[in-house]
Design a protein around this motif. Structure first.
Motif, PDB file in Angstrom:
ATOM      1  N   ALA A 173       0.916  -1.097  -0.107  1.00 46.21           N
ATOM      2  CA  ALA A 173      -0.097  -0.110   0.063  1.00 46.21           C
ATOM      3  C   ALA A 173       0.591   1.293   0.051  1.00 46.21           C
ATOM      4  N   TYR A 174       0.266   2.305   0.151  1.00 46.22           N
ATOM      5  CA  TYR A 174       0.813   3.653  -0.082  1.00 46.22           C
ATOM      6  C   TYR A 174       2.116   3.954   0.775  1.00 46.22           C
ATOM      7  N   PHE A 175       1.750   3.327   2.073  1.00 47.82           N
ATOM      8  CA  PHE A 175       3.028   3.694   3.301  1.00 47.82           C
ATOM      9  C   PHE A 175       3.966   2.383   3.121  1.00 47.82           C
ATOM     10  N   GLY A 176       3.536   1.329   2.512  1.00 49.68           N
ATOM     11  CA  GLY A 176       4.572   0.281   2.450  1.00 49.68           C
ATOM     12  C   GLY A 176       4.347  -0.547   3.787  1.00 49.68           C
ATOM     13  N   ARG A 177       5.357  -1.257   3.810  1.00 51.33           N
ATOM     14  CA  ARG A 177       5.661  -2.480   5.081  1.00 51.33           C
ATOM     15  C   ARG A 177       6.166  -1.667   6.285  1.00 51.33           C
ATOM     16  N   LYS A 178       6.783  -0.498   6.189  1.00 46.75           N
ATOM     17  CA  LYS A 178       7.235  -0.045   7.537  1.00 46.75           C
ATOM     18  C   LYS A 178       6.052   0.521   8.412  1.00 46.75           C
ATOM     19  N   ILE A 179       4.871   0.869   7.911  1.00 45.59           N
ATOM     20  CA  ILE A 179       3.856   1.226   8.793  1.00 45.59           C
ATOM     21  C   ILE A 179       3.462   0.104   9.844  1.00 45.59           C
ATOM     22  N   GLY A 180       3.818  -1.140   9.443  1.00 43.72           N
ATOM     23  CA  GLY A 180       3.693  -2.242  10.412  1.00 43.72           C
ATOM     24  C   GLY A 180       4.373  -2.156  11.633  1.00 43.72           C
ATOM     25  N   TYR A 181       5.488  -1.207  11.864  1.00 48.16           N
ATOM     26  CA  TYR A 181       6.328  -0.946  12.936  1.00 48.16           C
ATOM     27  C   TYR A 181       5.555  -0.186  14.119  1.00 48.16           C
ATOM     28  N   VAL A 182       4.209   0.389  13.624  1.00 50.59           N
ATOM     29  CA  VAL A 182       3.512   1.356  14.668  1.00 50.59           C
ATOM     30  C   VAL A 182       2.186   0.711  14.628  1.00 50.59           C
TER      31      VAL A 182
ATOM     32  N   PRO B  76      -5.130  -5.918  12.339  1.00 49.33           N
ATOM     33  CA  PRO B  76      -5.264  -6.696  10.968  1.00 49.33           C
ATOM     34  C   PRO B  76      -5.475  -5.974   9.853  1.00 49.33           C
ATOM     35  N   PHE B  77      -5.540  -4.625  10.254  1.00 44.36           N
ATOM     36  CA  PHE B  77      -5.885  -3.630   8.880  1.00 44.36           C
ATOM     37  C   PHE B  77      -4.567  -3.334   7.991  1.00 44.36           C
ATOM     38  N   ILE B  78      -3.215  -3.757   8.546  1.00 40.29           N
ATOM     39  CA  ILE B  78      -2.233  -3.478   7.772  1.00 40.29           C
ATOM     40  C   ILE B  78      -1.792  -4.610   6.710  1.00 40.29           C
ATOM     41  N   VAL B  79      -1.994  -5.921   6.883  1.00 45.50           N
ATOM     42  CA  VAL B  79      -1.595  -6.967   5.759  1.00 45.50           C
ATOM     43  C   VAL B  79      -3.197  -6.957   5.085  1.00 45.50           C
TER      44      VAL B  79
ATOM     45  N   TRP C  93      -7.951   0.912   6.543  1.00 46.92           N
ATOM     46  CA  TRP C  93      -7.910   2.366   6.310  1.00 46.92           C
ATOM     47  C   TRP C  93      -7.010   2.683   5.352  1.00 46.92           C
ATOM     48  N   GLN C  94      -6.135   1.870   4.752  1.00 45.02           N
ATOM     49  CA  GLN C  94      -5.234   2.123   3.917  1.00 45.02           C
ATOM     50  C   GLN C  94      -5.820   2.174   2.369  1.00 45.02           C
TER      51      GLN C  94
ATOM     52  N   LEU D 124       5.743   9.309   6.005  1.00 43.47           N
ATOM     53  CA  LEU D 124       5.407   8.242   6.969  1.00 43.47           C
ATOM     54  C   LEU D 124       5.519   8.931   8.296  1.00 43.47           C
ATOM     55  N   PHE D 125       6.700   9.635   8.616  1.00 47.15           N
ATOM     56  CA  PHE D 125       6.954  10.103  10.118  1.00 47.15           C
ATOM     57  C   PHE D 125       5.850  11.127  10.141  1.00 47.15           C
ATOM     58  N   LYS D 126       5.457  11.876   9.106  1.00 47.55           N
ATOM     59  CA  LYS D 126       4.382  12.875   9.406  1.00 47.55           C
ATOM     60  C   LYS D 126       3.093  12.290   9.631  1.00 47.55           C
ATOM     61  N   PHE D 127       2.761  11.166   8.838  1.00 46.82           N
ATOM     62  CA  PHE D 127       1.302  10.398   9.091  1.00 46.82           C
ATOM     63  C   PHE D 127       1.378   9.910  10.450  1.00 46.82           C
TER      64      PHE D 127
END
Length: 513
Positions: free
Chosen positions: A81-90, A94-97, A107-108, A175-178
């Protein structure tokens, strides 16, 4: 329906459902353009589409897919998705994968193709900034509004062709801004730490740049005025079975049956699986046959212990259109079943979980929202779905079987909604009789696994690598103060051994799943 086509972050043309061109000022951002169209057409669905996939957009199916106004759909067939895999760190939800093959709650959002109702855009106008970056705006809207009752999905049927169209990807600055604008501040620090540890990167400039941005959750947004009346028909006869696993809670179970007997919408069957590990025992539930009940009671007595096995045995015996997964220490009002069926009709949902408080526990969510887990003692499910899911025996006597069951449903394209009303009171009764402490294969290990292997199993089965690593970081800090020794270096090496032991046993359990 209004269709907005865009190219290079600008609106290129606007057409009606009849494919007639609509005159429009295309000089502004795409987000501001959608807001203007919502004002001009307040009762319309607003569709957006990148010109790269214009010939593949499935406009004929939008009406069917968008079955009520409090929804937001989009789709991007790319791997990430737009924010890629790194959003998983935060975020561990179940809405990430996203399972891109089915309708999936998330929400992605993507700027590639999507649809939202004008009434939603009017509610957020002036409260969520119409960002120049359309992808950022869509993700922001969904992230802010999802907990407020907006139902957000990745929907592959928005496109008629499965060809991969690579969408735009966010930079590390974005990503940090979001994260700063949509999460608590501590997650910014954790993102930075996780990137440093696991990615060997040092994004100090992006980290410091967050001081220029404020949270978007402080704006007052209310979506309750958006009417919901799904065009989907999920209830036909409205017949319903109830399943209840029980062990040593004779009086509690009797109260549950009395509550069911008083329902304004009576169940057809109540399926009870009673467990007792003692070989020469018989059922203690004499009232099942000694008393008269306004429903059929199907009673199974087994010496095999375990709630996963008990629920699976009960689910196989269901016959009705709907199934209520209950617990033996619940209490509820006489209109529970009637109100739940009204709720699933309203939202067109095939699985719902109710408000499930313990005594005097306050209600956190007051709107119908997409739920991040599943309640094995307070959920309703359409019986046809049970052909594809079951409680995973690898979780027996551990934790995570309910959450795993929920993930099985999501990966079949079935969302789980939380209904704030009616409520089911969970008495959280003391453990009933006939229980013995389960013996696990790892009990005698010199290094005890942490977290529990069943918890770890859930993470391995359903979370991304980044989500697993983010969880590991949090667990490291969480348990530091609970250790008998405080030497940080010693604690680190011991924690790593415990984590590896947990992964080892989780993979052993996975072989059984």
């Amino acid at each position: 329906m209004i269709v907005v086509y865009h190219k290079n972050n600008r609106i290129s043309k606007v057409v009606s459902a009849e494919n007639k061109m609509i005159s429009f000022d295309k000089s502004g951002t795409i987000a501001s353009g959608l807001l203007q169209l919502a004002t001009a057409f307040p009762k319309s669905k607003i569709v957006w589409c990148d010109e790269v996939c214009q010939e593949y957009i499935n406009l004929k199916h939008v009406e069917l897919l968008f079955h009520h106004n409090k929804m937001m759909l989009s789709y991007s067939p790319g791997d990430s998705a737009y924010f890629g895999r790194k959003i998983g760190y935060v975020e561990e939800s179940p809405f990430i994968v996203i399972n891109k093959k089915v309708l999936y709650p998330t929400w992605q959002m993507s700027s590639l193709v999507g649809v939202v109702h004008a009434s939603l855009l009017l509610k957020i106008e002036g409260r969520i900034k119409a960002d120049n970056d359309f992808d950022y705006y869509l993700n922001s809207v969904a992230k802010v509004c999802m907990p407020l009752g907006l139902l957000c999905y990745s929907e592959p049927k928005l496109l008629t062709k499965t060809a991969v169209f690579e969408g735009k990807k966010a930079s590390v600055f974005t990503l940090f801004k979001f994260v700063k604008q949509h999460y608590k501040t501590r997650w910014v620090w954790l993102l930075f730490l996780n990137l440093l540890i696991y990615e060997r990167s040092f994004p100090i400039v992006a980290f410091l740049n967050i001081v220029f941005f404020k949270s978007r959750y402080k704006k007052s947004i209310h979506l309750d005025a958006i009417a919901v009346n799904s065009s989907l028909k999920v209830v036909d006869k409205g017949s319903l079975d109830v399943i209840i696993p029980t062990i040593g809670r004779k009086e509690y179970l009797l109260n549950v049956l009395k509550d069911l007997a008083q329902q304004t919408h009576l169940p057809v069957n109540v399926i009870i699986v009673e467990q007792n590990p003692s070989e020469h025992t018989v059922s203690e539930l004499e009232y099942l046959t000694n008393e008269t009940w306004p429903f059929v009671i199907k009673h199974t007595f087994t010496h095999q212990m375990g709630v996963c096995n008990a629920r699976n045995l009960a689910l196989k015996q269901t016959e009705s259109e709907w199934v209520f997964l209950a617990d033996d220490d619940n209490r509820f009002d006489c209109d529970l079943l009637e109100l739940v069926l009204n709720g699933v009709k309203k939202y067109g949902s095939e699985v719902v979980t109710t408000f499930y408080p313990q005594n005097k526990e306050p209600k956190v969510f007051k709107e119908t929202v997409q739920w991040s887990t599943f309640g094995g003692g307070n959920s309703f499910i359409k019986r046809t779905l049970l052909d594809k899911v079951k409680f995973n025996m690898a979780f027996e006597f551990g934790y995570g079987e309910d959450a795993d069951f929920g993930m099985q449903l999501r990966n079949q394209g079935i969302d789980i909604l939380y209904l704030p009303k009616p409520k089911i009171l969970h008495l959280k009764a003391l453990i009933g009789g006939f229980r013995t402490k389960p013996v696990f294969a790892w009990d005698k290990d010199s290094i005890q696994p942490k977290p529990s292997p069943t918890v770890q199993l859930y993470k391995i089965l359903h979370l991304s690598k980044e989500q697993q690593k983010g969880y590991q970081t949090i667990l490291f800090f969480k348990f530091y103060t609970k250790q008998s020794f405080k030497n940080p270096l010693r604690y680190y090496f011991n924690f790593r051994k415990q984590w590896n032991q947990s992964v080892f046993w989780a993979n052993k359990l996975k072989e059984r799943s």
